[in-house]
Design a protein around this motif. Structure first.
Motif, mmCIF file in Angstrom:
data_model
loop_
_atom_site.group_PDB
_atom_site.id
_atom_site.type_symbol
_atom_site.label_atom_id
_atom_site.label_comp_id
_atom_site.label_asym_id
_atom_site.label_seq_id
_atom_site.Cartn_x
_atom_site.Cartn_y
_atom_site.Cartn_z
ATOM 1 N N THR A 68 0.847 -1.219 0.115
ATOM 2 C CA THR A 68 0.012 -0.058 0.077
ATOM 3 C C THR A 68 0.843 1.326 -0.019
ATOM 4 O OG1 THR A 68 -0.183 0.223 2.527
ATOM 5 C CG2 THR A 68 -1.860 -1.192 1.266
ATOM 6 N N SER A 69 0.162 2.354 -0.390
ATOM 7 C CA SER A 69 0.911 3.717 -0.374
ATOM 8 C C SER A 69 1.197 4.076 1.122
ATOM 9 C CB SER A 69 -0.001 4.919 -1.134
ATOM 10 O OG SER A 69 0.236 4.430 -2.552
ATOM 11 N N SER A 90 -2.578 9.253 -0.033
ATOM 12 C CA SER A 90 -1.814 8.876 1.152
ATOM 13 C C SER A 90 -0.901 9.837 1.450
ATOM 14 C CB SER A 90 -1.047 7.425 0.900
ATOM 15 O OG SER A 90 -1.889 6.391 0.853
ATOM 16 N N THR A 137 -10.413 -1.056 -1.586
ATOM 17 C CA THR A 137 -9.416 -0.991 -0.611
ATOM 18 C C THR A 137 -9.776 0.589 0.040
ATOM 19 O OG1 THR A 137 -8.012 -2.496 -1.950
ATOM 20 C CG2 THR A 137 -6.964 -0.983 -0.234
ATOM 21 N N SER A 140 -7.759 4.495 -0.528
ATOM 22 C CA SER A 140 -7.080 4.459 -1.809
ATOM 23 C C SER A 140 -7.938 5.488 -2.825
ATOM 24 C CB SER A 140 -7.178 2.895 -2.130
ATOM 25 O OG SER A 140 -8.501 2.706 -2.717
ATOM 26 N N PRO A 167 -8.444 -5.863 0.659
ATOM 27 C CA PRO A 167 -7.055 -5.458 0.163
ATOM 28 C C PRO A 167 -7.189 -5.819 -1.262
ATOM 29 C CG PRO A 167 -7.023 -7.040 2.275
ATOM 30 C CD PRO A 167 -8.369 -6.889 1.949
#
Length: 330
Positions: A68-69, A90, A137, A140, A167
């Protein structure tokens, strides 16, 4: 052994050791730790590693993969990586908390056609998602896309649908198992879901409310630099950006050649990989200054995106995005 000869040998050994240490230090100065993933925003960095573009610019770039970021940015702030590609969402979350430990140094691409919302093919519109389960997710770009599309269709995300936090790698199997009725995904999962039978693409990022006016997707990809690293090694960051955008030009002008470096990373068949590359618009080095100017359409779009995240309760407050832009490395 006489004293003069012994002194000479010790001095020579000391000089050799000093030279070796200086070479180690020089080599260490050329190392950049990069945070990436199989998402297309990282394609240029991966290609620049595998094709030798970074090496040709005197850099030793080490690849570290994150799911993930947010995990990637945590590693950046802790000093474990120096430069990363990230979705702006993010980064905006950190900006909203006042973190000044990183700067945005570049914009990667426009990926409007490789992220979108899919549903079982008996669901013909976003409005028809009422009462359905949607996998996404959370926190996001896909999450913001869903919230934006639901708002445009007059649906309340808390009352009219069930949003489930899944996810990204698990969305495909959740669709196959009918645990969810719809899913918002990005590439390479986008390509995999699109290839599934009985799936319909309801909307991609070109349907996002800010896209047509500002060319901004729900989470544009940017390159971020740890400020401490950039202050210490500005020339290394410049070299990184030079090689990175050389790889971007390869993606734009020679997609078949670029794709050969990427299939190991993404797991996509070569024809699908080429198609994915072609569906994005790749920014080059010359475009960066105009994209990142405070008054540019792109920067205005990023600020409006930040404001929209507040509207959808994804941020508590909207930061002034331009305060985190640093074009000095270009």
């Amino acid at each position: 052994m006489n004293l003069r000869r012994r002194t000479f040998m010790l001095a020579s050994a000391g000089a050799a050791a000093g030279l070796a240490l200086s070479r180690v230090a020089a080599a260490a100065d050329n190392v950049i730790n990069y945070g990436g993933s199989a998402w297309l925003g990282h394609y240029p960095a991966y290609i620049a590693i595998k094709s030798g573009l970074f090496a040709a610019n005197g850099l030793d770039v080490k690849w570290q993969s994150f799911g993930t970021s947010s995990a990637r940015l945590s590693a950046l702030l802790s000093g474990n990586i120096d430069i990363a590609g990230t979705g702006i969402v993010s980064a905006l979350a950190l900006m909203a908390r006042g973190s000044k430990h990183f700067a945005v140094a570049g914009a990667a691409e426009d990926f409007g056609k490789v992220e979108g919302l899919f549903a079982a093919d008996d669901i013909r519109s976003v409005q028809a998602l009422k009462g359905k389960k949607i996998g996404v997710t959370f926190a996001s770009s896909s999450h913001l896309l869903v919230l934006d599309l639901l708002a445009g269709a007059g649906l309340d995300p808390e009352r009219d649908v069930s949003l489930l936090n899944v996810p990204a790698p698990e969305l495909t199997s959740a669709l196959k198992g009918r645990q969810i009725d719809a899913a918002a995904v990005w590439t390479p999962y986008f390509s995999k879901v699109r290839a599934m039978p009985d799936m319909k693409l309801l909307a991609d990022d070109t349907s996002f409310s800010l896209y047509k006016q500002f060319g901004v997707t729900p989470g544009p990809d940017v390159l971020v630099v740890r400020r401490a690293f950039g202050s210490k090694s500005p020339e290394q960051v410049r070299k990184f950006l030079t090689a990175y955008f050389q790889a971007s030009v390869m993606l734009r002008d020679k997609p078949a050649e670029a794709a050969k470096y990427l299939t190991e990373l993404t797991g996509l068949p070569l024809p699908d990989q080429i198609a994915t590359i072609k569906e994005a618009s790749w920014y080059d080095h010359a475009q960066q200054q105009s994209l990142l100017q405070p008054s540019s359409k792109f920067m205005t779009g990023l600020q409006k995106l930040s404001d929209l995240l507040v509207t959808h309760k994804q941020l508590d407050k909207s930061p002034s995005v331009r305060d985190w832009i640093d074009t000095s490395y270009l």
